[in-house]
Scaffold this motif. Structure first.
Motif, PDB file in Angstrom:
ATOM      1  N   CYS A 134       0.904  -0.979   0.416  1.00 22.75           N
ATOM      2  CA  CYS A 134       0.273   0.215   0.262  1.00 22.75           C
ATOM      3  C   CYS A 134       0.630   0.973  -0.061  1.00 22.75           C
ATOM      4  N   GLU A 135       1.862   1.442   0.915  1.00 24.62           N
ATOM      5  CA  GLU A 135       2.888   2.194   1.380  1.00 24.62           C
ATOM      6  C   GLU A 135       3.523   2.693  -0.269  1.00 24.62           C
ATOM      7  N   LYS A 136       3.589   1.365  -0.654  1.00 22.52           N
ATOM      8  CA  LYS A 136       4.570   1.530  -2.262  1.00 22.52           C
ATOM      9  C   LYS A 136       4.163   1.822  -3.256  1.00 22.52           C
ATOM     10  N   ILE A 137       2.787   1.686  -3.688  1.00 16.97           N
ATOM     11  CA  ILE A 137       1.646   2.240  -4.217  1.00 16.97           C
ATOM     12  C   ILE A 137       0.956   3.577  -4.312  1.00 16.97           C
ATOM     13  N   GLN A 187       3.842   5.613  -5.753  1.00 20.55           N
ATOM     14  CA  GLN A 187       3.703   6.219  -6.921  1.00 20.55           C
ATOM     15  C   GLN A 187       2.658   7.427  -7.194  1.00 20.55           C
ATOM     16  N   ILE A 188       1.940   7.251  -6.427  1.00 20.62           N
ATOM     17  CA  ILE A 188       0.314   7.679  -7.048  1.00 20.62           C
ATOM     18  C   ILE A 188       0.691   9.217  -6.406  1.00 20.62           C
ATOM     19  N   VAL A 189       1.599   9.374  -5.112  1.00 28.14           N
ATOM     20  CA  VAL A 189       1.839  10.622  -4.976  1.00 28.14           C
ATOM     21  C   VAL A 189       3.043  11.563  -5.551  1.00 28.14           C
ATOM     22  N   THR A 190       4.303  10.564  -5.915  1.00 28.97           N
ATOM     23  CA  THR A 190       5.275  10.813  -7.079  1.00 28.97           C
ATOM     24  C   THR A 190       4.635  11.422  -8.505  1.00 28.97           C
ATOM     25  N   GLY A 191       3.830  10.931  -8.479  1.00 29.71           N
ATOM     26  CA  GLY A 191       2.917  10.932 -10.250  1.00 29.71           C
ATOM     27  C   GLY A 191       3.691   9.918 -10.944  1.00 29.71           C
ATOM     28  N   ALA A 192       4.279   9.144 -10.781  1.00 40.23           N
ATOM     29  CA  ALA A 192       4.955   7.522 -11.455  1.00 40.23           C
ATOM     30  C   ALA A 192       3.055   6.721 -11.795  1.00 40.23           C
ATOM     31  N   LEU A 193       2.392   7.538 -11.191  1.00 44.26           N
ATOM     32  CA  LEU A 193       0.864   6.509 -11.210  1.00 44.26           C
ATOM     33  C   LEU A 193       0.120   7.758 -11.083  1.00 44.26           C
ATOM     34  N   ARG A 194      -0.027   8.530 -12.297  1.00 46.25           N
ATOM     35  CA  ARG A 194      -1.343   9.267 -12.901  1.00 46.25           C
ATOM     36  C   ARG A 194      -2.633   9.315 -12.336  1.00 46.25           C
ATOM     37  N   PRO A 195      -3.127  10.448 -12.208  1.00 47.04           N
ATOM     38  CA  PRO A 195      -5.546   9.853 -12.187  1.00 47.04           C
ATOM     39  C   PRO A 195      -5.645   9.868 -13.520  1.00 47.04           C
ATOM     40  N   GLY A 196      -6.416   8.530 -13.059  1.00 44.91           N
ATOM     41  CA  GLY A 196      -6.817   7.715 -14.179  1.00 44.91           C
ATOM     42  C   GLY A 196      -6.170   6.572 -14.655  1.00 44.91           C
ATOM     43  N   ALA A 197      -5.474   6.338 -14.134  1.00 40.71           N
ATOM     44  CA  ALA A 197      -3.637   5.203 -14.383  1.00 40.71           C
ATOM     45  C   ALA A 197      -4.599   4.013 -13.548  1.00 40.71           C
ATOM     46  N   ASP A 231      -3.648  -2.458 -12.452  1.00 41.32           N
ATOM     47  CA  ASP A 231      -3.900  -3.884 -12.736  1.00 41.32           C
ATOM     48  C   ASP A 231      -3.056  -5.129 -11.823  1.00 41.32           C
ATOM     49  N   GLU A 232      -3.967  -5.610 -11.204  1.00 45.09           N
ATOM     50  CA  GLU A 232      -3.074  -6.629  -9.883  1.00 45.09           C
ATOM     51  C   GLU A 232      -2.211  -7.530 -10.510  1.00 45.09           C
ATOM     52  N   GLN A 233      -2.846  -8.210 -11.402  1.00 48.49           N
ATOM     53  CA  GLN A 233      -1.465  -9.176 -12.454  1.00 48.49           C
ATOM     54  C   GLN A 233      -0.621  -7.851 -12.551  1.00 48.49           C
ATOM     55  N   GLU A 234      -0.142  -7.180 -12.864  1.00 45.54           N
ATOM     56  CA  GLU A 234       0.644  -6.186 -13.404  1.00 45.54           C
ATOM     57  C   GLU A 234       1.096  -5.827 -12.130  1.00 45.54           C
ATOM     58  N   LEU A 235       0.912  -5.614 -11.254  1.00 49.22           N
ATOM     59  CA  LEU A 235       1.344  -4.602  -9.913  1.00 49.22           C
ATOM     60  C   LEU A 235       1.854  -6.426  -9.479  1.00 49.22           C
ATOM     61  N   ALA A 236       1.383  -7.653  -9.372  1.00 48.69           N
ATOM     62  CA  ALA A 236       2.105  -8.429  -8.554  1.00 48.69           C
ATOM     63  C   ALA A 236       3.415  -9.128  -9.303  1.00 48.69           C
ATOM     64  N   ALA A 237       3.036  -8.482 -10.578  1.00 43.00           N
ATOM     65  CA  ALA A 237       4.077  -8.854 -11.158  1.00 43.00           C
ATOM     66  C   ALA A 237       5.576  -7.883 -10.714  1.00 43.00           C
ATOM     67  N   GLU A 238       5.614  -6.727 -10.488  1.00 42.40           N
ATOM     68  CA  GLU A 238       6.581  -5.881 -10.489  1.00 42.40           C
ATOM     69  C   GLU A 238       6.772  -6.086  -8.755  1.00 42.40           C
ATOM     70  N   PHE A 239       5.929  -5.693  -8.009  1.00 39.50           N
ATOM     71  CA  PHE A 239       6.618  -6.131  -6.635  1.00 39.50           C
ATOM     72  C   PHE A 239       7.248  -7.523  -6.348  1.00 39.50           C
ATOM     73  N   ARG A 293      -4.616  -6.956  -4.149  1.00 39.48           N
ATOM     74  CA  ARG A 293      -5.756  -6.591  -4.072  1.00 39.48           C
ATOM     75  C   ARG A 293      -6.142  -6.828  -2.584  1.00 39.48           C
ATOM     76  N   GLU A 294      -5.847  -6.627  -1.354  1.00 41.99           N
ATOM     77  CA  GLU A 294      -5.597  -5.995  -0.230  1.00 41.99           C
ATOM     78  C   GLU A 294      -4.729  -4.307   0.137  1.00 41.99           C
ATOM     79  N   ALA A 295      -3.803  -4.257  -0.641  1.00 41.63           N
ATOM     80  CA  ALA A 295      -3.285  -2.900  -0.928  1.00 41.63           C
ATOM     81  C   ALA A 295      -4.456  -1.620  -1.721  1.00 41.63           C
ATOM     82  N   LEU A 296      -4.752  -2.677  -2.751  1.00 39.52           N
ATOM     83  CA  LEU A 296      -5.572  -1.367  -3.340  1.00 39.52           C
ATOM     84  C   LEU A 296      -6.904  -1.229  -3.049  1.00 39.52           C
ATOM     85  N   ILE A 297      -7.588  -2.258  -1.497  1.00 42.80           N
ATOM     86  CA  ILE A 297      -8.741  -1.831  -0.707  1.00 42.80           C
ATOM     87  C   ILE A 297      -8.404  -0.852   0.273  1.00 42.80           C
TER      88      ILE A 297
END
Length: 227
Positions: free
Chosen positions: A15-18, A21-31, A34-42, A50-54
């Motif tokens: 949750c903190e890592k994602i 990315q949102i705070v720094t703009g790496a993940l921008r509004p509207g992005a 994807d759970e599978q992509e994030l799972a592969a990234e981390f 899924r729990e972090a996104l909740i």
């Protein structure tokens, strides 16, 4: 007795890592998130993702949309202005109480947090200044000695992180912010609750030119391609 904080659960770490990315703009509004992509990234399974996104959705940083799943939340400018109005009043309450209740040790901590912002200001480093600025404000929340109020202030502060951070990229905003911090510290240390509340309210409110600058920054960020 060991009072070290309990280690964060995997979902909380994610949750903190994602959020970062949102705070720094790496993940921008509207992005899309994807759970599978994030799972592969981390390098984790989809369950903690899924729990972090909740958790991020409960903080207002993520929206869940039909057919798109989770996406980084977008806020309309007028809504942002409303949120900053509420943030200003919450912080004014914290500062007013802090002026009455702050301890000598807390004064030392507040001054140290204020001085730490100076180096980032002088280095013209808005990212470093942002995180030090957040610590400065948390010192004021804690000095209010009102746990519920501090929780509400921290929660809304977290929701506004990307936009408070954007503000610091406006020309000369760090210098002005640091000067405003000084007037807030002076009022709190002097025990002048009304002046402390007035100073921090003006520091947080987004009006006039500052509102125009914020809207321009948000639109510029939103115009960039999303991931």
């Amino acid at each position: 007795m060991d009072h070290a904080p309990a280690p964060l659960r995997l979902s909380e770490q994610l949750c903190e890592k994602i959020e970062e990315q949102i705070v720094t703009g790496a993940l921008r509004p509207g992005a899309r998130l994807d759970e599978q992509e994030l799972a592969a990234e981390f390098g984790v399974s989809r369950t903690p993702i899924r729990e972090a996104l909740i958790q991020l959705a409960s903080a207002g940083l993520v929206d869940t949309r039909p057919r798109r799943g989770a996406v980084v939340a977008e806020i309309e400018p007028h809504r942002l202005c409303e949120m900053f109005d509420v943030m200003a009043e919450l912080e004014a309450m914290c500062a007013r109480l802090a002026a009455r209740r702050i301890t000598e040790d807390e004064i030392v901590g507040l001054r140290a947090a204020h001085q730490a912002c100076e180096a980032a200001r002088d280095a013209d480093n808005p990212d470093a200044y942002y995180w030090l600025n957040e610590q400065f404000h948390r010192h004021i929340y804690m000095a209010s000695h009102n746990g519920f109020l501090a929780e509400q202030a921290i929660s809304l502060h977290r929701r506004l992180r990307p936009y408070r951070r954007l503000q610091l990229r406006v020309r000369n905003r760090m210098k002005v912010s640091y000067s405003e911090h000084q007037s807030i510290v002076d009022a709190i240390v002097a025990g002048d609750g009304e002046r402390a509340a007035e100073r921090i309210r003006g520091h947080i409110q987004v009006q006039g030119e500052r509102f125009t600058d914020l809207v321009a920054s948000v639109r510029q960020l939103a115009a960039q391609p999303v991931q």
